[in-house]
Design an enzyme around this catalytic site. Structure first.
Site, PDB file in Angstrom:
ATOM      1  N   CYS A  17     -19.068 -37.239  45.373  1.00  0.00           N
ATOM      2  CA  CYS A  17     -18.146 -36.273  44.757  1.00  0.00           C
ATOM      3  C   CYS A  17     -18.974 -35.127  44.074  1.00  0.00           C
ATOM      4  O   CYS A  17     -19.377 -34.239  44.944  1.00  0.00           O
ATOM      5  CB  CYS A  17     -17.381 -37.016  43.539  1.00  0.00           C
ATOM      6  SG  CYS A  17     -16.057 -36.017  42.941  1.00  0.00           S
TER       7      CYS A  17
ATOM      8  N   HIS B 188     -14.835 -41.134  46.683  1.00  0.00           N
ATOM      9  CA  HIS B 188     -15.413 -42.195  45.712  1.00  0.00           C
ATOM     10  C   HIS B 188     -15.430 -43.524  46.483  1.00  0.00           C
ATOM     11  O   HIS B 188     -14.740 -44.107  46.599  1.00  0.00           O
ATOM     12  CB  HIS B 188     -14.777 -42.408  44.442  1.00  0.00           C
ATOM     13  CG  HIS B 188     -15.073 -41.243  43.555  1.00  0.00           C
ATOM     14  ND1 HIS B 188     -16.164 -41.209  42.648  1.00  0.00           N
ATOM     15  CD2 HIS B 188     -14.232 -39.993  43.333  1.00  0.00           C
ATOM     16  CE1 HIS B 188     -15.978 -40.029  41.847  1.00  0.00           C
ATOM     17  NE2 HIS B 188     -14.974 -39.457  42.201  1.00  0.00           N
TER      18      HIS B 188
ATOM     19  N   GLU C 165     -16.873 -46.136  45.563  1.00  0.00           N
ATOM     20  CA  GLU C 165     -16.788 -47.153  44.872  1.00  0.00           C
ATOM     21  C   GLU C 165     -15.638 -47.516  44.389  1.00  0.00           C
ATOM     22  O   GLU C 165     -15.249 -48.779  43.690  1.00  0.00           O
ATOM     23  CB  GLU C 165     -17.863 -46.885  43.472  1.00  0.00           C
ATOM     24  CG  GLU C 165     -17.244 -45.731  42.567  1.00  0.00           C
ATOM     25  CD  GLU C 165     -17.393 -44.527  42.959  1.00  0.00           C
ATOM     26  OE1 GLU C 165     -17.221 -43.856  42.081  1.00  0.00           O
ATOM     27  OE2 GLU C 165     -17.750 -44.254  43.919  1.00  0.00           O
TER      28      GLU C 165
END
Length: 211
Positions: free
Chosen positions: A81, A190, A192
């Site tokens: 990001c 993202h 994650e």
């Protein structure tokens, strides 16, 4: 030497990134001092927030210089990001008209604001699909065309060299969702927060040997 270091410069969701890396099989450590950068085999630069504030912190803390040393040493580095955007040549975020703030300059790319239009609210937030811009890169192994990833951003990356683009997206304008050059890579989404596709990308990064 630690397997992977997560850079703590006050701008990232460190716990989520660390948890995802553990699921991917890594032994992550969170690092906040320049000397710790050199003890990691590979590095992740996460980030959510303001470009200029992040660049200022990297410069004043010495972390930016330590990252540059690691890059020149050939250690794999992944930006997530804002971390991806910091790797670019410049950003228009909070800049006057016809001006831009300097980034790390590792990738010849500009960070531009989404223009916004009916059907494309800014920030771009939520799940969206991506498409491979090149085939065969190790970071894309097992990631299908049209895979969905989770995004939260108001600015996008515009690469000068199409050869740097790994994944592309479209949100009113076409843009780069992932790039790579030598031992440096960045993703706008993202991983994650992107479930199995994100976990696959992190596993690929942990196995990546670009040198």
């Amino acid at each position: 030497m630690s397997e992977v270091g997560i850079l703590d410069y006050g701008m990232g969701n460190l716990r989520s990134v660390a948890n995802a890396l553990r699921m991917a099989g890594a032994e992550p450590v969170i690092i906040g001092r320049p000397e710790e950068v050199q003890s990691c085999e590979r590095l992740i630069v996460p980030g959510v927030g303001a470009f200029t504030q992040a660049m200022q912190h990297l410069a004043e803390s010495g972390m930016g210089a330590a990252l540059e040393q690691a890059r020149r040493a050939g250690r794999p580095i992944l930006g997530i990001c804002l971390g991806m955007q910091l790797m670019c040549r410049s950003s228009q975020e909070d800049a006057p008209d016809d001006a831009a703030h300097a980034g790390l300059g590792w990738i010849d790319a500009r960070v531009l604001r989404f223009p916004g239009s009916p059907g494309f609210k800014v920030p771009h937030m939520g799940w969206d699909d991506v498409r491979p811009a090149q085939a065969g890169h190790p970071l894309l192994q097992g990631i299908a065309d049209g895979s969905d990833f989770y995004f939260v951003h108001s600015y996008y990356v515009d690469c000068a060299d199409p050869g740097d683009i790994l994944l592309a997206g479209d949100y009113g304008v076409p843009y780069c969702t992932a790039f790579a050059r030598a031992n440096v890579a960045g993703v706008q989404f993202h991983p994650e927060k992107s479930q199995q596709a994100g976990l696959r990308l992190l596993k690929n990064f942990l196995a990546w040997n670009p040198c």
